[in-house]
Design a protein around this motif. Structure first.
Motif, mmCIF file in Angstrom:
data_model
loop_
_atom_site.group_PDB
_atom_site.id
_atom_site.type_symbol
_atom_site.label_atom_id
_atom_site.label_comp_id
_atom_site.label_asym_id
_atom_site.label_seq_id
_atom_site.Cartn_x
_atom_site.Cartn_y
_atom_site.Cartn_z
ATOM 1 N N THR A 131 1.112 -1.060 -0.325
ATOM 2 C CA THR A 131 0.183 -0.212 -0.140
ATOM 3 C C THR A 131 1.175 1.269 0.129
ATOM 4 O O THR A 131 2.373 1.193 0.067
ATOM 5 C CB THR A 131 -0.931 0.141 1.236
ATOM 6 N N HIS A 132 0.443 2.609 0.154
ATOM 7 C CA HIS A 132 0.783 3.397 0.318
ATOM 8 C C HIS A 132 1.381 3.705 0.585
ATOM 9 O O HIS A 132 2.687 4.477 0.936
ATOM 10 C CB HIS A 132 0.038 4.269 -0.960
ATOM 11 N N SER A 133 1.004 3.402 2.020
ATOM 12 C CA SER A 133 2.101 3.662 3.251
ATOM 13 C C SER A 133 3.071 2.684 3.736
ATOM 14 O O SER A 133 3.781 3.317 4.279
ATOM 15 C CB SER A 133 0.410 3.639 4.517
ATOM 16 N N SER A 134 2.483 1.786 2.998
ATOM 17 C CA SER A 134 4.152 0.685 2.846
ATOM 18 C C SER A 134 5.628 1.383 2.501
ATOM 19 O O SER A 134 6.094 0.642 2.358
ATOM 20 C CB SER A 134 3.728 -0.695 3.339
ATOM 21 N N LEU A 135 5.044 1.780 1.395
ATOM 22 C CA LEU A 135 5.976 2.014 0.833
ATOM 23 C C LEU A 135 7.586 3.454 0.799
ATOM 24 O O LEU A 135 8.182 2.523 0.274
ATOM 25 C CB LEU A 135 5.307 3.071 -1.631
ATOM 26 N N ARG A 136 7.087 3.648 1.865
ATOM 27 C CA ARG A 136 7.840 4.480 2.564
ATOM 28 C C ARG A 136 9.305 3.235 3.066
ATOM 29 O O ARG A 136 9.715 3.800 3.467
ATOM 30 C CB ARG A 136 7.615 4.921 3.623
ATOM 31 N N GLU A 137 8.428 2.202 3.634
ATOM 32 C CA GLU A 137 9.919 1.321 3.922
ATOM 33 C C GLU A 137 10.369 0.303 2.907
ATOM 34 O O GLU A 137 11.534 -0.579 3.264
ATOM 35 C CB GLU A 137 9.285 -0.109 5.060
ATOM 36 N N LEU A 138 10.215 0.679 1.382
ATOM 37 C CA LEU A 138 10.666 -0.522 0.855
ATOM 38 C C LEU A 138 11.968 0.286 -0.571
ATOM 39 O O LEU A 138 11.477 1.991 -0.949
ATOM 40 C CB LEU A 138 9.909 -1.233 -0.740
ATOM 41 N N TYR A 139 12.266 -0.659 -0.868
ATOM 42 C CA TYR A 139 13.236 -0.399 -1.809
ATOM 43 C C TYR A 139 14.097 -1.770 -2.731
ATOM 44 O O TYR A 139 13.158 -2.360 -2.330
ATOM 45 C CB TYR A 139 14.779 0.004 -1.259
ATOM 46 N N VAL A 140 13.446 -0.639 -4.109
ATOM 47 C CA VAL A 140 13.610 -2.212 -5.188
ATOM 48 C C VAL A 140 14.317 -1.710 -6.154
ATOM 49 O O VAL A 140 15.053 -0.622 -6.462
ATOM 50 C CB VAL A 140 11.978 -1.319 -5.649
ATOM 51 N N ARG A 141 15.415 -3.100 -6.094
ATOM 52 C CA ARG A 141 16.326 -2.797 -6.590
ATOM 53 C C ARG A 141 16.170 -3.221 -8.732
ATOM 54 O O ARG A 141 15.184 -4.253 -8.897
ATOM 55 C CB ARG A 141 17.462 -3.670 -6.664
ATOM 56 N N LEU A 142 16.256 -2.587 -9.746
ATOM 57 C CA LEU A 142 15.708 -2.667 -10.696
ATOM 58 C C LEU A 142 17.211 -3.178 -12.253
ATOM 59 O O LEU A 142 17.677 -2.491 -11.754
ATOM 60 C CB LEU A 142 14.652 -1.230 -11.329
ATOM 61 N N GLU A 143 16.871 -4.086 -12.301
ATOM 62 C CA GLU A 143 18.085 -4.421 -13.509
ATOM 63 C C GLU A 143 17.527 -4.345 -14.483
ATOM 64 O O GLU A 143 15.857 -4.640 -14.720
ATOM 65 C CB GLU A 143 18.276 -5.984 -13.400
ATOM 66 N N VAL A 144 17.506 -3.495 -15.888
ATOM 67 C CA VAL A 144 17.186 -3.425 -17.148
ATOM 68 C C VAL A 144 18.694 -4.216 -17.835
ATOM 69 O O VAL A 144 19.349 -3.912 -17.821
ATOM 70 C CB VAL A 144 17.826 -2.051 -18.233
ATOM 71 N N ILE A 145 17.914 -5.074 -18.298
ATOM 72 C CA ILE A 145 18.263 -6.029 -18.763
ATOM 73 C C ILE A 145 18.535 -6.290 -21.110
ATOM 74 O O ILE A 145 20.430 -6.532 -21.093
ATOM 75 C CB ILE A 145 18.232 -8.130 -18.734
ATOM 76 N N SER A 146 17.691 -6.482 -21.430
ATOM 77 C CA SER A 146 17.803 -6.009 -22.451
ATOM 78 C C SER A 146 16.836 -5.074 -23.237
ATOM 79 O O SER A 146 16.339 -5.395 -22.432
ATOM 80 C CB SER A 146 18.500 -7.486 -23.226
ATOM 81 N N GLY A 147 16.991 -5.288 -24.960
ATOM 82 C CA GLY A 147 15.227 -5.264 -25.086
ATOM 83 C C GLY A 147 15.562 -5.413 -26.739
ATOM 84 O O GLY A 147 16.662 -5.699 -27.064
ATOM 85 N N SER A 184 22.388 -5.671 -35.024
ATOM 86 C CA SER A 184 22.126 -6.147 -36.583
ATOM 87 C C SER A 184 21.015 -7.044 -35.892
ATOM 88 O O SER A 184 19.683 -5.777 -37.226
ATOM 89 C CB SER A 184 22.958 -7.121 -37.179
ATOM 90 N N GLU A 185 20.267 -7.255 -35.173
ATOM 91 C CA GLU A 185 18.720 -8.142 -35.044
ATOM 92 C C GLU A 185 18.014 -6.964 -34.359
ATOM 93 O O GLU A 185 16.937 -7.359 -33.528
ATOM 94 C CB GLU A 185 18.785 -9.149 -33.740
ATOM 95 N N GLU A 186 18.542 -5.172 -33.816
ATOM 96 C CA GLU A 186 17.112 -4.711 -33.024
ATOM 97 C C GLU A 186 17.464 -4.785 -31.779
ATOM 98 O O GLU A 186 16.266 -4.832 -31.100
ATOM 99 C CB GLU A 186 16.118 -4.698 -34.206
ATOM 100 N N SER A 187 18.592 -5.487 -31.260
ATOM 101 C CA SER A 187 18.515 -5.677 -29.576
ATOM 102 C C SER A 187 19.656 -4.798 -28.804
ATOM 103 O O SER A 187 20.568 -4.296 -30.324
ATOM 104 C CB SER A 187 18.601 -6.962 -29.581
ATOM 105 N N ALA A 188 19.570 -5.214 -27.701
ATOM 106 C CA ALA A 188 19.942 -3.729 -27.176
ATOM 107 C C ALA A 188 20.402 -4.374 -26.275
ATOM 108 O O ALA A 188 19.706 -5.440 -25.506
ATOM 109 C CB ALA A 188 20.064 -2.703 -27.629
ATOM 110 N N ALA A 189 21.681 -4.691 -25.024
ATOM 111 C CA ALA A 189 21.344 -5.787 -24.110
ATOM 112 C C ALA A 189 22.568 -4.324 -22.572
ATOM 113 O O ALA A 189 23.292 -3.150 -23.329
ATOM 114 C CB ALA A 189 22.859 -6.284 -24.206
ATOM 115 N N TRP A 190 22.161 -4.713 -21.659
ATOM 116 C CA TRP A 190 22.796 -3.348 -20.532
ATOM 117 C C TRP A 190 22.910 -3.374 -19.299
ATOM 118 O O TRP A 190 24.388 -3.462 -19.001
ATOM 119 C CB TRP A 190 21.478 -2.145 -20.200
ATOM 120 N N GLY A 191 22.208 -4.444 -18.793
ATOM 121 C CA GLY A 191 22.953 -5.603 -17.632
ATOM 122 C C GLY A 191 23.027 -4.203 -16.561
ATOM 123 O O GLY A 191 23.891 -4.782 -15.528
#
Length: 1135
Positions: free
Chosen positions: A14-30, A65-72
């Motif tokens: 809930t919005h009240s519980s968000l104050r307590e969370l940290y989210v690690r987001l990994e952008v792998i590829s596209g 060349s396959e119109e993809s990208a990788a980040w990590g």
């Protein structure tokens, strides 16, 4: 029993519980990432926007060349700031410092629930469609307990960035919706940015590029004009991004793309090709950038544009075609076309400038084009015809028969692929017909010219009035008819040819680049008719036509040669009829111009030089000696282009009709009272193949002392040229042979440059130049040289004394025809004597030897005795030419008894006789005598050759034993016989020993003298095998075999025989034979020879200069044991 199931519950956030969370987001590829505007990005990045002040940006990833990208890339986000956030895929147009935020590819609003509902596993996030494809990202999330605070404090918010982003947005809309208003807005925004980024601003290049790209796409869709101004912006941007700048590659691509659209001239497409040539090696494999740059809308588009440009044989045009070919690697679909275009340009330049390198390269490219022509290709005959035509041109220039034969074979195949009804059949008919005319002119097979006329007539039926190729076919048929007239003298052929030439000329445009050829051809036909009818108007018109042809050609155009020869063919017959000396002078002038025209091939120029000598002699013109010298100079140069001695001989034999020129030239010089020059000319004209081969083995001790560096360079290049010549001998593949010939020619050019550098040294100014009389006189240091000249104009001798002027000795009682008769009579007499009993008198042979004495040698002996006061038993050297080479001059004998019953002395009673093929050969042998090593002796015998190689020689073994006993004990002595006497064994023995005795079958091949050989146990030991060896320490060889000193029927003045081959390889003194040897009696001569040679044996002296004296004594000593023809069969050659 009830099981208790344990379930894992994810807590509801809930919005009240968000104050307590940290989210690690990994952008792998596209994947499936397409830029809405279609513009080439520098890379793709991901932007996560939490609120108006906080955002995160991934690294910029290069699109694949396959119109993809990788980040990590990973980022830890706090949920405190906002209940939702946005994820954007953006294109960056700068790999380095970004201007603005780039172009939006896709954008999504997400809540934290949307993000966390996927658990710990990677998941795909799909974005709205771009050009029909949905881009997507692969992400992964996890809840963590701390934040790394990787978000930037604020978004870039300045006017430059806002205007740039607005420009990207408007431009993308324009590219999607094609509304000009969007384009104008984009251009306006980008122009505002450029106005705010002066030249010194770090974003100036980016601002230039954005504005230029928008204008470029507007130009492509005809919504904007002025491509030059747009291109100028790209050039400025590229100048600010030099090599190694992160954005250099993209700027180079943008400029290349701009050049695509400069369609009004060829300049744009040419520059695009040059830029792609620079660009493609920089494009990493597997990238989207490379797939577009190397694809059909990139480099292939430019290649196609270049291939559609007009043919251009200029240096710039050829450079462009080379670039285009490099843009078409192996396997590229456009490579055959690129090969053809470059080959055409090179061949065209050859026809204008005469550089054989261009033609060789053209042939190489055309061979590849033919090999790439797949089954079912739309027109394989085209490539076959192109290759055949280039080969035919090379035959005309170099005279190699294989080129002409291959050309005709290719033309035949092309014609087969163009059956009746094919729209290009007339071209194939004409091409094959022309090649057959060429072969007829060289081989005189009447079937060739008959078929050529038939082919050209069929071609003409396919080219009715109005057909664009009719003028060419008319000319070709006329040429065939004129050629047959020259052979068969059919006046109807000549008249029809003239009519056809006139019609062809009428149809040919005045500015057509090949009109001059028809002018020349018509001139030639009119000259022929003038010779037949003597109508002055024909020759006047012929001269006018040739002059018009010359006026149309630049000074060095190869085809000026044809104008010169037909002018000559007009002036000379007119002189013969009207006797105006001016006409003769003009004819000679044109002989001179034709034979010295530098861009025409050697064979044609040699032919004209030969005709010049004939005309000058016939009309007693003062240019005769110049004509002879020109002929020898051209023939030398022509033979030097051939890598092997066999190909050199074939090239020389092609001018068989000129084989008398060395002696004719000497005769001419004698008649001009210039005997010194006669010696020089006969030396230059004779033994050319030996001279060419020996130039790579010239001793350079004096040069090494004067300039070691030049000497070393010369020797190294000589070795490379020699190796290249050897490598080419075994090549059978035509393409490989062409490459080998080109390599040989390039090395030869370097070698010639080295020789020219040596000649710059004062003491070496005549290094490897044809020797002057003063140089040649060194051959007579130990006794006079007698050159016997057999010419159609006169037979005579020249005596070169040890010092002073040469002496001319006329031989008035004998003519060239007499010598040929004498030669035939000797052949019959010796054959008859071989069947006689040894005790029988050789009457026929005695009569002939008396004739040789009376008519040839006696006048010479009179000069030697009475003028030169030469002492008896002195050494003399005979240097016979032409028909003299087949006559045993050394055996000349009066066979007379004096009143006091004493015998009149014969030549060998008076002098010790030796032979030398040329004066230079004798000089070279003496120079090599300066360095002597400890002598070693080998006797090689093969009396039991393999099956089919000749009868057994029963006396060989006893001969070898005899030799072994007579050789001084002080010398290392080995014997090789029986199974050990193989080709390899004999060659090794020749290399390792200084003295050689060879007893076996010998065979002179009169038609291919380099195949002359000694018969060994396994394979033949050929003259070529011997010549390949360089044995500078070798001293003496006794050839107890048949026919070892008999020359070549086709080129007798070359003295190509086994004895000369041994002398060439290093043996300074050689005993050889003129005809068949009887091994049963030859051992008597051998025994007597070595007895005298090593007398007294106890002293152990081995002196090769004693060989002539020893042979002289031996033949006298065996008179009672050995019949006359077996005594005089042996001759001495060398020092």
């Amino acid at each position: 029993m009830l099981r208790v199931v344990r379930r894992l519950f994810r807590p509801t956030i809930t919005h009240s519980s968000l104050r307590e969370l940290y989210v690690r987001l990994e952008v792998i590829s596209g994947k499936d990432i397409k830029v809405p505007s279609g513009r080439m990005p520098a890379g793709i990045y991901i932007s996560i926007i939490i609120d108006s002040r906080r955002r995160w940006k991934s690294a910029i990833s290069v699109l694949s060349s396959e119109e993809s990208a990788a980040w990590g890339d990973t980022v830890t986000l706090s949920s405190q700031a906002s209940p939702a956030f946005s994820v954007e895929i953006r294109a960056s147009y700068e790999a380095d410092r970004m201007l603005g935020s780039g172009e939006v590819i896709g954008k999504l609003q997400l809540s934290w629930d949307d993000l966390l509902n996927h658990g710990d596993e990677p998941f795909n996030l799909s974005f709205p469609s771009v050009r029909g494809i949905h881009p997507s990202l692969t992400l992964k999330v996890a809840i963590v307990h701390a934040c790394d605070d990787a978000l930037s404090d604020s978004l870039v918010d300045c006017k430059i960035a806002r205007d740039t982003d607005a420009g990207h947005a408007r431009f993308a809309k324009y590219m999607i919706r094609r509304k000009v208003s969007h384009l104008k807005a984009a251009v306006q925004h980008f122009q505002l940015v450029l106005d705010q980024c002066p030249v010194s601003h770090p974003d100036h290049a980016a601002a230039l590029t954005n504005l230029a790209y928008a204008r470029l796409e507007g130009r492509a869709r005809n919504d904007l004009q002025d491509i030059d101004a747009t291109t100028s912006l790209f050039r400025k941007a590229l100048a600010l991004r030099p090599q190694h700048h992160p954005d250099h590659l993209l700027s180079l691509y943008n400029l290349t793309k701009a050049c695509h659209y400069k369609e009004s001239t060829a300049a744009g497409i040419c520059e695009a090709a040059q830029l792609y040539h620079e660009l493609l090696p920089l494009c990493p494999e597997g990238t989207y950038f490379r797939s577009i740059a190397a694809g059909e809308n990139g480099v292939d588009y430019v290649i196609g544009g270049c291939n559609n440009l007009p043919e251009d044989a200029s240096e710039e045009g050829i450079c462009l075609q080379r670039v285009v070919l490099e843009l078409c690697p192996q396997g590229h679909q456009l490579r055959p076309k690129a090969l053809d275009k470059l080959a055409w340009a090179l061949r065209s330049r050859f026809t204008q400038c005469g550089n054989i390198d261009d033609l060789d390269e053209s042939i190489r490219f055309l061979r590849e084009a033919v090999s790439l022509c797949p089954e079912g290709h739309s027109d394989p005959a085209y490539h076959l015809n192109e290759l055949a035509y280039s080969l035919e041109l090379r035959f005309d220039y170099q005279g190699k028969p294989n080129d002409l034969d291959e050309a005709i074979s290719l033309y035949e195949e092309a014609l087969r692929l163009r059956p009746v009804g094919d729209e290009y059949r007339d071209t194939s008919l004409d091409n094959l017909g022309l090649a057959l005319i060429t072969r007829f002119n060289n081989r005189q097979d009447i079937d060739d010219i008959t078929r050529a006329i038939s082919l050209h007539r069929e071609a003409l039926t396919l080219c009715p009035p109005g057909h664009p190729g009719r003028d060419t076919t008319l000319n070709n048929l006329a040429l065939a008819l004129k050629t047959r007239y020259d052979k068969l003298d059919l006046s109807e052929d000549l008249n029809e040819a003239i009519d056809l030439y006139r019609e062809s000329l009428r149809l040919k445009r005045l500015d057509h680049p090949e009109r001059h050829r028809i002018l020349c051809n018509l001139s030639s036909a009119l000259c022929s008719r003038f010779t037949h009818t003597r109508k002055n108007e024909d020759v006047e018109e012929a001269i006018t036509l040739c002059q018009e042809s010359l006026a149309a050609l630049p000074p060095l155009h190869p085809d000026r040669y044809f104008s010169y020869i037909w002018l000559k063919n007009a002036y000379l017959p007119r002189y013969q009829i009207q006797h105006n000396p001016t006409d003769l002078s003009l004819a000679v002038d044109n002989f001179r111009l034709a034979s010295r025209h530098p861009t025409q091939g050697f064979p044609r120029r040699i032919i004209q030089a030969y005709h010049w000598t004939v005309a000058a002699e016939q009309h007693d013109h003062a240019s005769a000696l110049e004509a002879y010298s020109t002929f020898f100079e051209l023939l030398d140069a022509h033979l030097a282009t051939r890598s092997s001695v066999t190909s050199q001989r074939e090239a020389a034999a092609a001018f068989h009709y000129a084989r008398s020129l060395p002696t004719d030239a000497a005769s001419c010089a004698i008649r001009c009272d210039n005997v010194r020059h006669a010696v020089e000319l006969v030396e230059r004209g004779r033994g050319q193949q030996w001279s060419l081969a020996s130039r790579l083995k010239t001793p350079v001790e004096d040069l090494e002392s004067a300039n070691p560096k030049l000497a070393h360079n010369y020797l190294e290049l000589s070795k490379l040229v020699s190796n290249a010549a050897q490598d080419s001998i075994t090549i059978t593949d035509r393409a490989a042979a062409d490459l080998a010939a080109t390599k040989y020619r390039k090395l030869t050019e370097q070698w010639e440059a080295s020789v020219a550098e040596i000649r710059n040294l004062q003491a070496f100014s005549r290094f490897l130049l044809p020797p002057l009389y003063a140089d040649l006189q060194a051959a007579a240091r130990h006794g006079p040289i007698i050159i016997l000249i057999a010419s159609q104009y006169s037979c005579s001798a020249i005596i070169v004394p040890t010092s002073g002027e040469p002496h001319h000795v006329p031989l008035p009682s004998i003519a060239l025809a007499d010598l040929k008769t004498l030669k035939d009579r000797f052949t019959r007499a010796i054959r008859h004597a071989s069947r006689m009993d040894p005790s029988e008198l050789r009457t026929d042979l005695i009569v002939l030897l008396r004739t040789v004495w009376d008519e040839i040698m006696l006048p010479i002996v009179n000069v030697l005795e009475n003028v030169l006061k030469l002492k008896r038993r002195s050494r003399i050297w005979l240097c016979p030419t032409a028909a003299f080479t087949s006559i045993p001059l050394h055996a000349a004998h009066p066979f007379l008894t004096r009143a006091d019953r004493s015998k009149e002395p014969c030549l060998e009673d008076l002098y010790i006789c030796s032979y030398t093929p040329t004066l230079s050969a004798l000089i070279r042998s003496r120079q090599m005598m300066k360095k002597r090593v400890t002598p070693s002796f080998v006797a090689i015998g093969q009396g039991q050759p393999g099956a089919g190689k000749g009868k057994a020689l029963s006396a060989i073994d006893s001969e070898l034993e005899l030799v072994h006993k007579l050789v001084p004990a002080t010398a290392t002595h080995t014997t090789i016989s029986g199974d050990a006497a193989t080709r390899a064994g004999a060659l090794e023995a020749l290399e390792e020993n200084t003295w050689v005795h060879l007893a076996c079958h010998g065979k002179q091949d009169p038609t291919q003298p380099y195949n002359s050989h000694f018969v060994m146990r396994d394979e033949h030991l050929t003259l070529l095998d011997i010549m390949d060896k360089h044995i500078p320490h070798a001293e003496f060889a006794f050839l107890s075999a048949c026919h070892t000193a008999v020359g070549d029927e086709k080129t007798p003045d070359e003295a190509i025989h086994l004895a000369a081959g041994l002398q060439f390889s290093g043996f300074k003194s050689v005993v050889g034979t003129l005809w068949e040897v009887d091994d049963a009696v030859a051992k008597h001569v051998v025994e007597a020879f070595y007895t005298y040679m090593f007398h007294p044996k106890e002293v152990g002296v081995m002196d090769p200069t004693k060989a002539a004296w020893a042979l002289n004594r031996a033949t006298h000593a065996v008179k009672t044991k050995v019949p006359l023809e077996q005594r005089i069969v042996f001759i001495h050659i060398g020092v």
